[in-house]
Motif scaffolding. Structure first.
Motif, PDB file in Angstrom:
ATOM      1  N   ARG A  69      -2.834  -2.181 -10.867  1.00  0.00           N
ATOM      2  CA  ARG A  69      -3.391  -2.191  -9.368  1.00  0.00           C
ATOM      3  C   ARG A  69      -4.511  -1.085  -9.317  1.00  0.00           C
ATOM      4  O   ARG A  69      -5.532  -1.191  -8.510  1.00  0.00           O
ATOM      5  CB  ARG A  69      -2.490  -1.886  -8.392  1.00  0.00           C
ATOM      6  N   LYS A  77     -10.033  -4.191  -8.825  1.00  0.00           N
ATOM      7  CA  LYS A  77     -10.597  -4.405  -7.321  1.00  0.00           C
ATOM      8  C   LYS A  77      -9.835  -5.467  -6.423  1.00  0.00           C
ATOM      9  O   LYS A  77     -10.160  -5.298  -5.362  1.00  0.00           O
ATOM     10  CB  LYS A  77     -11.936  -4.230  -7.256  1.00  0.00           C
ATOM     11  N   ASP A  78      -9.193  -6.492  -7.190  1.00  0.00           N
ATOM     12  CA  ASP A  78      -8.953  -7.696  -6.562  1.00  0.00           C
ATOM     13  C   ASP A  78      -7.601  -7.429  -6.059  1.00  0.00           C
ATOM     14  O   ASP A  78      -6.810  -8.284  -5.464  1.00  0.00           O
ATOM     15  CB  ASP A  78      -9.203  -8.853  -7.434  1.00  0.00           C
ATOM     16  N   PRO A  94      -4.465  -4.915  -4.109  1.00  0.00           N
ATOM     17  CA  PRO A  94      -4.614  -3.874  -3.060  1.00  0.00           C
ATOM     18  C   PRO A  94      -3.928  -2.677  -3.766  1.00  0.00           C
ATOM     19  O   PRO A  94      -2.891  -2.889  -4.699  1.00  0.00           O
ATOM     20  CB  PRO A  94      -3.734  -4.319  -1.883  1.00  0.00           C
ATOM     21  N   GLU A 110       1.118   1.238  -1.978  1.00  0.00           N
ATOM     22  CA  GLU A 110       1.586   2.326  -0.897  1.00  0.00           C
ATOM     23  C   GLU A 110       2.811   2.876  -0.844  1.00  0.00           C
ATOM     24  O   GLU A 110       3.013   3.907  -0.313  1.00  0.00           O
ATOM     25  CB  GLU A 110       1.058   1.462   0.508  1.00  0.00           C
ATOM     26  N   TYR A 151       3.324  -6.040  -7.155  1.00  0.00           N
ATOM     27  CA  TYR A 151       2.811  -6.732  -6.076  1.00  0.00           C
ATOM     28  C   TYR A 151       3.073  -8.219  -6.249  1.00  0.00           C
ATOM     29  O   TYR A 151       2.885  -9.023  -7.193  1.00  0.00           O
ATOM     30  CB  TYR A 151       1.159  -6.485  -6.282  1.00  0.00           C
ATOM     31  N   LYS A 183       1.728 -11.880  -4.154  1.00  0.00           N
ATOM     32  CA  LYS A 183       0.930 -12.477  -3.005  1.00  0.00           C
ATOM     33  C   LYS A 183       1.715 -12.967  -1.840  1.00  0.00           C
ATOM     34  O   LYS A 183       2.876 -13.367  -1.792  1.00  0.00           O
ATOM     35  CB  LYS A 183      -0.105 -13.451  -3.395  1.00  0.00           C
TER      36      LYS A 183
END
Length: 329
Positions: free
Chosen positions: A62, A66-67, A69, A72, A78, A80
């Motif tokens: 990640r 750049k594709d 996010p 956090e 991740y 989708k």
């Protein structure tokens, strides 16, 4: 002069607490991540170091792409939204576990609060663990599960390597680095990444050359696993080490390898892996076509491909950090 002294004093006063606070914050993150891995391990029987390896791999890609996010929360995994809630689910932000399951989503209520939240660290890690659980919890079946999920042999190898590193050291804080050759040795280097090279065809220099005497020890720069060892007609005798941050460290033109060094071996910062030499630019055994030096390169994998990036700033940083550590001993 008075203003200069005042500036230096103020800089020291503010910089030291900031560095200490940053270090303490990072240690707190590591502790919370380990607690999370251990909780999921307790309910799934998947060893924590496999969970940590997947999490760290996803966090690394990640940062490199750049594709995707930026991560956090505590976890880097991740999904989708449509994969989490189910492709045919009319609500891509659904948090109802039963509805998500009905629409074949991967979302999972990991902390028992009745919601499957894509923003909840425990829900996300448990969701990935449930995918792996369909194959099993032993090493071989976990490898199969990882391949079925990523469909890429290299990704599986990288994750398994990270798991081995975490298992070996039993902790997550593996950030320390060392300079590739002893700081006390007579060596020199400058930024040569991207320079033109002609032997074997037109190409660019994918690294930094560190000139030193023949046989000067070459050391691992971080915690990692030996992925490659052998001969290359460009690099001569060379070693490749993958670190915990998914960076591949390339050491070339060696005079030889450390005794018993082998592929799959776990190494740590400062561990000797070979010696400076002048091997390469020909068939196995070719040496002496250029002055002895270490070619040091760094490469990043993003889940699809791997590319070279400039190691010079990292070398400067690691040199300063190691000198500071040695001074405080």
């Amino acid at each position: 002069m008075r203003y200069l002294l005042a500036f230096i004093v103020l800089s020291l006063l503010f910089t030291f607490p900031f560095n200490v606070a940053a270090s303490e914050k990072q240690e707190d993150i590591y502790q919370k991540r380990m607690e999370l891995y251990k909780r999921v391990e307790a309910t799934t029987q998947i060893p924590w170091y496999y969970l940590a390896a997947v999490d760290q791999y996803e966090r690394s890609i990640r940062k490199a792409r750049k594709d995707l996010p930026a991560a956090e929360g505590l976890t880097g995994i991740y999904f989708k939204p449509e994969v989490w809630s189910g492709l045919l689910n009319p609500n891509p932000n659904d948090t109802n576990p039963e509805r998500i399951q009905f629409f074949d989503g991967v979302g999972y209520d990991g902390n028992g609060d009745g919601k499957a939240e894509i923003t909840n660290d425990e829900d996300v890690l448990q969701a990935f663990a449930q995918i792996l659980l369909t194959y099993g919890t032993d090493h071989d079946n976990l490898k199969i599960g990882l391949w079925e999920y990523y469909k890429r042999d290299k990704t599986v190898g990288i994750i398994i390597g990270k798991a081995k590193i975490y298992k070996t050291f039993g902790r997550l804080n593996l950030d320390e680095h060392s300079f590739p050759v002893p700081l006390r040795s007579n060596h020199s280097y400058k930024n040569t990444w991207g320079d033109a090279r002609g032997w074997g065809g037109r190409r660019i220099h994918e690294g930094t050359d560190i000139f030193a005497d023949y046989g000067v020890p070459v050391r691992a720069t971080g915690y990692g696993i030996v992925e490659m060892k052998g001969w290359n007609r460009y690099g001569g005798w060379r070693v490749g080490i993958r670190d915990i941050n998914n960076t591949y460290h390339y050491f070339a033109h060696l005079s030889g390898f450390a005794k018993d060094l082998k592929i799959g071996q776990i190494v740590e910062p400062g561990q000797v892996i070979g010696g400076v030499g002048s091997s390469g630019y020909g068939p196995p055994g070719t040496s002496g076509k250029f002055p002895p030096h270490l070619h040091y390169g760094m490469y990043k994998d993003n889940g699809y491909t791997e590319w070279s990036f400039d190691p010079y700033p990292h070398l400067r940083l690691w040199s300063r950090e190691e000198r500071a550590r040695n001074k405080n001993k």
